[in-house]
Design a protein around this motif. Structure first.
Motif, PDB file in Angstrom:
ATOM      1  N   CYS A  78      68.740  50.721  -9.388  1.00 52.52           N
ATOM      2  CA  CYS A  78      67.794  50.318  -8.461  1.00 52.52           C
ATOM      3  C   CYS A  78      67.656  48.707  -8.673  1.00 52.52           C
ATOM      4  O   CYS A  78      67.323  48.383 -10.119  1.00 52.52           O
ATOM      5  CB  CYS A  78      66.551  51.217  -8.600  1.00 52.52           C
ATOM      6  SG  CYS A  78      65.559  50.373  -7.644  1.00 52.52           S
TER       7      CYS A  78
ATOM      8  N   ASN B 142      63.942  47.743 -10.575  1.00 49.14           N
ATOM      9  CA  ASN B 142      63.635  47.790 -12.147  1.00 49.14           C
ATOM     10  C   ASN B 142      64.640  48.449 -13.008  1.00 49.14           C
ATOM     11  O   ASN B 142      64.500  49.050 -14.195  1.00 49.14           O
ATOM     12  CB  ASN B 142      62.392  48.386 -12.415  1.00 49.14           C
ATOM     13  CG  ASN B 142      61.566  47.605 -14.021  1.00 49.14           C
ATOM     14  OD1 ASN B 142      62.305  46.652 -14.317  1.00 49.14           O
ATOM     15  ND2 ASN B 142      60.639  48.169 -14.187  1.00 49.14           N
TER      16      ASN B 142
ATOM     17  N   CYS C 276      61.409  56.087  -9.611  1.00 52.23           N
ATOM     18  CA  CYS C 276      60.522  55.274 -10.431  1.00 52.23           C
ATOM     19  C   CYS C 276      59.338  54.811  -9.616  1.00 52.23           C
ATOM     20  O   CYS C 276      58.163  55.129 -10.096  1.00 52.23           O
ATOM     21  CB  CYS C 276      61.326  54.420 -11.111  1.00 52.23           C
ATOM     22  SG  CYS C 276      62.292  55.254 -12.489  1.00 52.23           S
ATOM     23  N   HIS C 277      59.562  54.090  -8.609  1.00 51.58           N
ATOM     24  CA  HIS C 277      58.533  53.417  -7.643  1.00 51.58           C
ATOM     25  C   HIS C 277      58.808  53.538  -6.208  1.00 51.58           C
ATOM     26  O   HIS C 277      58.206  53.102  -5.442  1.00 51.58           O
ATOM     27  CB  HIS C 277      58.539  52.029  -8.035  1.00 51.58           C
ATOM     28  CG  HIS C 277      58.538  51.675  -9.552  1.00 51.58           C
ATOM     29  ND1 HIS C 277      59.669  51.272 -10.270  1.00 51.58           N
ATOM     30  CD2 HIS C 277      57.515  51.875 -10.631  1.00 51.58           C
ATOM     31  CE1 HIS C 277      59.265  50.949 -11.690  1.00 51.58           C
ATOM     32  NE2 HIS C 277      58.121  51.395 -11.684  1.00 51.58           N
ATOM     33  N   GLY C 278      59.747  54.466  -5.868  1.00 50.53           N
ATOM     34  CA  GLY C 278      59.690  54.825  -4.348  1.00 50.53           C
ATOM     35  C   GLY C 278      60.608  53.892  -3.384  1.00 50.53           C
ATOM     36  O   GLY C 278      60.542  54.191  -2.306  1.00 50.53           O
ATOM     37  N   SER C 279      61.445  53.171  -4.130  1.00 56.91           N
ATOM     38  CA  SER C 279      62.349  52.107  -3.057  1.00 56.91           C
ATOM     39  C   SER C 279      63.308  53.231  -2.527  1.00 56.91           C
ATOM     40  O   SER C 279      63.800  54.108  -3.096  1.00 56.91           O
ATOM     41  CB  SER C 279      62.977  51.352  -4.058  1.00 56.91           C
ATOM     42  OG  SER C 279      62.259  50.062  -4.471  1.00 56.91           O
TER      43      SER C 279
HETATM   44 FE1  FES Z   1      63.551  51.498  -8.331  1.00 57.94          FE
HETATM   45 FE2  FES Z   1      61.303  50.485  -9.202  1.00 57.94          FE
HETATM   46  S1  FES Z   1      63.022  50.998 -10.357  1.00 57.94           S
HETATM   47  S2  FES Z   1      61.730  51.324  -7.336  1.00 57.94           S
END
Ligand code: FES
Length: 163
Positions: free
Chosen positions: A106, A109, A126-129
């Protein structure tokens, strides 16, 4: 001048004499013909993070990452240690005979994205991307697309190379 002063003076002299060598080693080479052919040849060896370190793409040569049998059995081929870098291969949703290969790292991050077949997208846990099959960002927080690879098949072997 006593012995201590002489040794201090010699130490400073040696340091000053080696400084041009250190500066030259870290200076960009504007005339390097290999830089255009190999993006990693232009990488700054003095940078804190080397973009050409293990796991990134350095050549255009196709590399085997799995088989069609693996792909059909699992719905994907995930190779996190392929010589071209991390690779996730899936069937193209609108043309199952075609394949799509992305670097599943990703761009937000660095988590590894999952292929969500019923939504035809890559999703980061992790954060929904969310990313389209071609790597484009569908939903942030990631703002950069996934890196894609050229993908081909030779017999039963799935091959990828830098796009
Ligand atoms: Fe993938 Fe943050 S690491 S959305």
């Amino acid at each position: 001048m006593d012995r201590r002063d002489f040794m201090t003076w010699m130490g400073v002299g040696a340091l000053a004499a080696s400084l041009p060598v250190v500066i030259a080693a870290c200076a960009p080479d504007q005339g390097d013909e290999t830089a255009a052919a190999d993006p990693c040849a232009a990488a700054d060896p003095c940078a804190a993070a080397d973009p050409c370190a293990a796991g990134s793409v350095a050549t255009g040569e196709a590399k085997a990452v799995g088989t069609l049998a693996d792909l059909d059995a699992n719905g994907q081929i995930l190779s996190e240690s392929a010589s071209v870098g991390p690779v996730l291969v899936v069937h193209q949703p609108d043309n199952p005979d075609a394949l799509v290969a992305v670097n599943p790292t990703c761009t937000h991050n660095g988590c590894t994205v999952d292929w969500v077949a019923d939504q035809a997208q890559f999703a980061c846990p992790c954060h929904g991307s969310q990313f389209a099959p071609d790597g484009d960002v569908l939903q942030g927080p990631a703002s950069q697309p996934l890196t894609t690879y050229e993908v081909s098949v030779d017999g039963d072997t799935v091959l990828v190379s830098p796009a």
